[in-house]
Design an enzyme around this catalytic site. Structure first.
Site, PDB file in Angstrom:
ATOM      1  N   GLY A 142       0.823  -1.208   0.000  1.00  0.00           N
ATOM      2  CA  GLY A 142       0.000   0.000   0.000  1.00  0.00           C
ATOM      3  C   GLY A 142       0.850   1.248   0.000  1.00  0.00           C
ATOM      4  O   GLY A 142       1.954   1.270  -0.522  1.00  0.00           O
ATOM      5  N   GLY A 143       0.320   2.318   0.611  1.00  0.00           N
ATOM      6  CA  GLY A 143       1.019   3.595   0.638  1.00  0.00           C
ATOM      7  C   GLY A 143       0.153   4.751   0.208  1.00  0.00           C
ATOM      8  O   GLY A 143       0.650   5.748  -0.311  1.00  0.00           O
ATOM      9  N   SER A 214      -3.868  -2.369   2.366  1.00  0.00           N
ATOM     10  CA  SER A 214      -4.327  -0.983   2.352  1.00  0.00           C
ATOM     11  C   SER A 214      -4.739  -0.568   0.936  1.00  0.00           C
ATOM     12  O   SER A 214      -5.595  -1.200   0.332  1.00  0.00           O
ATOM     13  CB  SER A 214      -3.227  -0.080   2.919  1.00  0.00           C
ATOM     14  OG  SER A 214      -3.668   1.241   3.066  1.00  0.00           O
ATOM     15  N   ASP A 319      -8.148   0.547  13.379  1.00  0.00           N
ATOM     16  CA  ASP A 319      -7.524   1.175  12.217  1.00  0.00           C
ATOM     17  C   ASP A 319      -7.944   2.646  12.152  1.00  0.00           C
ATOM     18  O   ASP A 319      -9.130   2.957  12.077  1.00  0.00           O
ATOM     19  CB  ASP A 319      -7.951   0.445  10.942  1.00  0.00           C
ATOM     20  CG  ASP A 319      -7.083   0.789   9.750  1.00  0.00           C
ATOM     21  OD1 ASP A 319      -6.693   1.963   9.613  1.00  0.00           O
ATOM     22  OD2 ASP A 319      -6.788  -0.110   8.944  1.00  0.00           O
TER      23      ASP A 319
END
Length: 411
Positions: A142-143, A214, A319
């Site tokens: 992800g990112g 993600s 989260d």
């Protein structure tokens, strides 16, 4: 007596004069208020008010983003020694991690890291032929569609390879270098390469699982949706595709994003990711956003659900950046469409970074165990589950240290 009457008259006259003065003051206040309202109306018409409001919103959003970056910086400093260890493992593990380009004439981002399981690494070191027997996991990191890297999943790959899994960590282009559609195309090329070449590294091409983390889970799930649509179009036109969704035994989503709806975008805005940036990444119209939302695509084309592989959706209950509702809603829609093999696992007390950072630092392997058991179940190969005892037992950072990290991180 006359003096008393004059006194009373004077009082009445004074009261009347005071009343007239009071009325005059009220009139002036009303006029002043009307003048202010007129000026405000002129300001609204001239755009001054809009400019002031935009300036205030810019200051507020900049402050939010600054707080986000500051907390992330503190979090990074706090876990810096652990991050350096992970970097050293990724950079200096030697022949056990092989970097390969998965696309001809691609850029530096079009590479993947192959984590050989110990059995394959030993055979390679001895110059022996690698037997394609290991289950394969293709990992899409992800990112936030902006700052990801294949090295982000290093510690997760370390745990999986200890259990005998061949891991292929994919790097791909991010925004602004690429759009969401380009990210999907990059990962499609990576999956194509993985299916065609994993046997050369000891992986079984008939036991390939796609895993996304993600925003990577969003890209991977969107890839599956679009591949299903392409297969249906190819069936009607006679076109041949390089691989089918049926070639994958399952999909794993860790803290994934599956729907760009209004409340989620409001949530990201509060976190510091401005609406304008969201629109540049996710699309400027609702129609475009829906076309990039796996959950919405299932609503629009329910028959796609029958072609999808079994799924494991894991989400931390704490989260901060991607609400668990994303996985819960995606799972609920799949169940409504008859896909009861879509399992959701809500990890109590865990956050966004736990599967790839916090849990590996504690050698806490509950998520890895669920992934391995799912692979075993999907492939009808229960040999895989026997390797659970080989999961890493080091490092073992105290849980109290990780709890502080969970408080510091903004995600």
């Amino acid at each position: 007596m006359a003096a008393v009457k004059r006194c009373r008259a004077c009082k009445r006259h004074g009261r009347g004069k005071a009343a007239r003065a009071h009325m005059s003051e009220m009139y002036r206040n009303i006029c002043a208020g009307a003048t202010v309202l007129a000026a405000a109306a002129d300001a609204l018409q001239s755009g001054i008010f809009d400019s002031a409001l935009q300036a205030w919103q810019l200051v507020l959003q900049t402050t939010r983003l600054g707080i986000f970056v500051f907390r992330f910086f503190l979090y990074f400093l706090y876990l810096l020694p652990a991050f350096l260890c992970g970097l050293a493992y990724w950079a200096f593990a030697g022949q056990d991690i092989i970097s390969i380009s998965y696309q001809e004439r691609g850029c530096l981002r079009h590479t993947c890291d192959i984590y050989l399981p110990h059995k394959a690494a030993d055979a390679k070191a001895k110059g022996q032929q690698l037997e394609p027997t290991a289950p394969v996991v293709v990992l899409v990191s992800g990112g936030a569609w902006i700052i990801g890297h294949k090295g982000y999943v290093t510690m997760l790959c370390r745990a999986l390879r200890n259990a005998g899994v061949l891991c292929i960590a994919v790097d791909y282009r991010y925004w602004p270098q690429a759009s969401v559609d380009d990210m999907v195309e990059d990962n499609e090329a990576a999956v194509t390469w993985s299916l065609q070449n994993c046997a050369n590294y000891g992986g079984d091409p008939k036991r390939v699982t796609l895993l996304g983390l993600s925003s990577g889970a969003h890209i991977a799930a969107l890839l599956l949706m679009r591949r299903c649509m392409e297969e249906r179009d190819a069936g009607s036109t006679g076109r041949t595709l390089s691989w089918s969704v049926k070639d994958l035994i399952g999909f794993v989503g860790l803290g994934g994003v599956y729907h760009f709806h209004g409340s989620f975008m409001d949530h990201l805005h509060v976190k510091g990711i401005d609406y304008s940036l969201q629109q540049r990444i996710m699309g400027s119209t609702v129609a475009v956003q829906d076309s990039r939302s796996p959950t919405q695509l299932l609503h629009q084309q329910p028959d796609l659900a029958t072609d999808l592989p079994p799924m494991l959706l894991v989400h931390g209950s704490c989260d901060k950046i991607v609400p668990p509702e994303q996985s819960q809603t995606f799972s609920a829609v799949l169940h409504q469409l008859g896909r009861t093999d879509a399992k959701i696992l809500l990890q109590e007390g865990e956050g966004h970074n736990d599967p790839v950072i916090h849990n590996p630092l504690m050698s806490e392997s509950s998520t890895v165990r669920e992934i391995i058991l799912s692979i075993s179940r999907w492939s009808d190969d229960f040999q895989v589950s026997r390797s659970l005892d080989d999961l890493p037992s080091w490092p073992r950072l105290p849980k109290q240290l990780i709890q502080v990290a969970r408080m510091l991180t903004p995600v």
